[in-house]
Scaffold this active site. Structure first.
Site, PDB file in Angstrom:
ATOM      1  N   ARG A  34      14.068   2.871  -5.304  1.00 15.97           N
ATOM      2  CA  ARG A  34      13.562   3.834  -4.674  1.00 15.97           C
ATOM      3  C   ARG A  34      13.737   3.928  -3.043  1.00 15.97           C
ATOM      4  O   ARG A  34      13.384   3.080  -2.490  1.00 15.97           O
ATOM      5  CB  ARG A  34      11.993   3.789  -4.819  1.00 15.97           C
ATOM      6  CG  ARG A  34      11.410   5.008  -4.320  1.00 15.97           C
ATOM      7  CD  ARG A  34       9.823   4.701  -3.987  1.00 15.97           C
ATOM      8  NE  ARG A  34       8.968   5.776  -3.270  1.00 15.97           N
ATOM      9  CZ  ARG A  34       7.855   5.693  -2.907  1.00 15.97           C
ATOM     10  NH1 ARG A  34       7.165   4.420  -3.092  1.00 15.97           N
ATOM     11  NH2 ARG A  34       7.325   6.924  -2.286  1.00 15.97           N
ATOM     12  N   ARG A  86       7.109   8.387  10.761  1.00 17.19           N
ATOM     13  CA  ARG A  86       7.914   9.178   9.675  1.00 17.19           C
ATOM     14  C   ARG A  86       7.186  10.685   9.810  1.00 17.19           C
ATOM     15  O   ARG A  86       6.734  11.124  10.780  1.00 17.19           O
ATOM     16  CB  ARG A  86       7.471   8.576   8.136  1.00 17.19           C
ATOM     17  CG  ARG A  86       7.968   7.299   8.167  1.00 17.19           C
ATOM     18  CD  ARG A  86       8.012   6.590   6.705  1.00 17.19           C
ATOM     19  NE  ARG A  86       8.458   7.520   5.858  1.00 17.19           N
ATOM     20  CZ  ARG A  86       8.357   7.501   4.370  1.00 17.19           C
ATOM     21  NH1 ARG A  86       7.556   6.408   4.057  1.00 17.19           N
ATOM     22  NH2 ARG A  86       9.030   7.991   3.459  1.00 17.19           N
ATOM     23  N   ALA A 116       1.517   7.198  -1.703  1.00 17.30           N
ATOM     24  CA  ALA A 116       0.825   8.689  -1.305  1.00 17.30           C
ATOM     25  C   ALA A 116      -0.591   8.940  -1.382  1.00 17.30           C
ATOM     26  O   ALA A 116      -0.967   9.817  -0.591  1.00 17.30           O
ATOM     27  CB  ALA A 116       1.481   9.458  -2.073  1.00 17.30           C
ATOM     28  N   HIS A 129       1.512  -1.011   4.346  1.00 20.13           N
ATOM     29  CA  HIS A 129       2.658   0.102   3.924  1.00 20.13           C
ATOM     30  C   HIS A 129       3.756  -0.611   4.372  1.00 20.13           C
ATOM     31  O   HIS A 129       3.944  -1.080   5.576  1.00 20.13           O
ATOM     32  CB  HIS A 129       2.321   1.147   4.833  1.00 20.13           C
ATOM     33  CG  HIS A 129       1.274   2.036   4.481  1.00 20.13           C
ATOM     34  ND1 HIS A 129       1.003   2.720   3.209  1.00 20.13           N
ATOM     35  CD2 HIS A 129       0.076   2.282   5.150  1.00 20.13           C
ATOM     36  CE1 HIS A 129      -0.087   3.447   3.296  1.00 20.13           C
ATOM     37  NE2 HIS A 129      -0.668   3.016   4.390  1.00 20.13           N
ATOM     38  N   ASN A 137      -1.852  -1.281  -0.949  1.00 21.91           N
ATOM     39  CA  ASN A 137      -0.763  -0.164  -0.653  1.00 21.91           C
ATOM     40  C   ASN A 137      -1.078   1.158  -1.789  1.00 21.91           C
ATOM     41  O   ASN A 137      -0.489   0.926  -2.560  1.00 21.91           O
ATOM     42  CB  ASN A 137       0.480  -0.680  -0.807  1.00 21.91           C
ATOM     43  CG  ASN A 137       1.337   0.316  -0.106  1.00 21.91           C
ATOM     44  OD1 ASN A 137       1.248   1.367   0.054  1.00 21.91           O
ATOM     45  ND2 ASN A 137       2.636  -0.132  -0.058  1.00 21.91           N
ATOM     46  N   GLU A 150      -5.191  -2.524   4.724  1.00 17.09           N
ATOM     47  CA  GLU A 150      -4.086  -1.408   4.085  1.00 17.09           C
ATOM     48  C   GLU A 150      -2.856  -1.838   4.634  1.00 17.09           C
ATOM     49  O   GLU A 150      -2.634  -2.507   5.800  1.00 17.09           O
ATOM     50  CB  GLU A 150      -4.399  -0.205   4.963  1.00 17.09           C
ATOM     51  CG  GLU A 150      -3.489   0.807   4.636  1.00 17.09           C
ATOM     52  CD  GLU A 150      -4.273   2.327   5.644  1.00 17.09           C
ATOM     53  OE1 GLU A 150      -5.077   2.379   6.009  1.00 17.09           O
ATOM     54  OE2 GLU A 150      -3.434   3.184   5.320  1.00 17.09           O
ATOM     55  N   TYR A 203      12.374   2.098   1.983  1.00 16.82           N
ATOM     56  CA  TYR A 203      11.441   0.778   1.351  1.00 16.82           C
ATOM     57  C   TYR A 203      12.283  -0.372   1.141  1.00 16.82           C
ATOM     58  O   TYR A 203      11.545  -1.497   0.730  1.00 16.82           O
ATOM     59  CB  TYR A 203      11.028   1.151   0.098  1.00 16.82           C
ATOM     60  CG  TYR A 203      10.091   2.610   0.389  1.00 16.82           C
ATOM     61  CD1 TYR A 203       8.870   2.481   0.946  1.00 16.82           C
ATOM     62  CD2 TYR A 203      10.614   3.893  -0.026  1.00 16.82           C
ATOM     63  CE1 TYR A 203       7.897   3.763   1.079  1.00 16.82           C
ATOM     64  CE2 TYR A 203       9.623   5.057   0.156  1.00 16.82           C
ATOM     65  CZ  TYR A 203       8.407   4.921   0.527  1.00 16.82           C
ATOM     66  OH  TYR A 203       7.741   5.846   0.995  1.00 16.82           O
ATOM     67  N   PRO A 232       0.925   4.502  -6.367  1.00 16.30           N
ATOM     68  CA  PRO A 232       2.035   5.476  -7.071  1.00 16.30           C
ATOM     69  C   PRO A 232       3.519   5.206  -6.615  1.00 16.30           C
ATOM     70  O   PRO A 232       3.692   5.108  -5.249  1.00 16.30           O
ATOM     71  CB  PRO A 232       1.670   7.165  -7.133  1.00 16.30           C
ATOM     72  CG  PRO A 232       0.442   6.959  -6.047  1.00 16.30           C
ATOM     73  CD  PRO A 232      -0.004   5.525  -5.908  1.00 16.30           C
ATOM     74  N   ASN A 233       4.409   5.229  -7.455  1.00 14.46           N
ATOM     75  CA  ASN A 233       5.744   5.014  -7.352  1.00 14.46           C
ATOM     76  C   ASN A 233       6.368   3.578  -6.824  1.00 14.46           C
ATOM     77  O   ASN A 233       7.453   3.351  -6.530  1.00 14.46           O
ATOM     78  CB  ASN A 233       6.411   5.980  -6.164  1.00 14.46           C
ATOM     79  CG  ASN A 233       6.114   7.569  -6.811  1.00 14.46           C
ATOM     80  OD1 ASN A 233       6.381   7.566  -7.799  1.00 14.46           O
ATOM     81  ND2 ASN A 233       5.523   8.232  -6.130  1.00 14.46           N
TER      82      ASN A 233
END
Ligand code: DHK
Length: 147
Positions: free
Chosen positions: A18, A107, A77, A100, A74, A98, A23, A10-11
């Site tokens: 964004r 964070r 969330a 990111h 990725n 995985e 990012y 998502p996103n």
């Protein structure tokens, strides 16, 4: 030709606009092109997908079984919330790396937990778009080293 699935949650369709301070300015289309150029040298096909819907991500993971060498994921969330995605990975028994863009461990505390990490080969976080290329290399080293 062998293939790998690069799956984005998502996103991530909004990359480029964004929160660029987190990012970066690179778009998801840019990342897909970078991945395809990188893979071409390895005689590898890239299947690149993005969805904002958990069930659709799970369907993509299921579809990879018997088709792809492995998955670069990725999960956005959903990384921090989705037991269903974790179970999908366990079910297909494919190697998953995985990824990111940001360093999730530097964070907010809620981003420190990954439901994906325990069922992944490993995690790459904090290197921006380059992380996808590192993940492809890690997947290839793993799968081709295992042949
Ligand atoms: C992307 C997201 O959308 C966030 O929800 C994750 C990840 C981090 C990234 O850094 O690529 O927490």
């Amino acid at each position: 030709m062998t293939s790998i699935l690069i799956l984005n949650g998502p996103n991530l369709n909004l990359l480029g606009t964004r929160q660029p301070e987190v990012y970066g300015h690179v778009t998801l289309t840019d990342i897909a092109e970078m991945c395809r150029a990188h893979a071409a040298a390895h005689d590898l096909e890239i299947l690149f997908e993005q969805s904002n819907h958990e069930g659709q991500l799970i369907d993509h993971i299921h579809a990879a079984r018997g088709r792809d060498l492995g998955i670069v994921l990725n999960a956005g969330a959903y990384t921090h919330t989705s037991v269903a995605l974790r179970d999908a990975i366990s079910s297909v028994e494919l190697p998953v790396v995985e990824v990111h863009l940001s360093n999730i461990h530097a964070r907010e505390p809620f981003r420190h937990l990954s439901h994906i990490a325990p069922v992944a080969l490993g995690q790459i976080a904090g290197f921006g778009a380059k992380g996808y290329l590192l993940a492809i290399d890690a997947l290839l080293d793993h799968t081709r080293g295992a042949e």
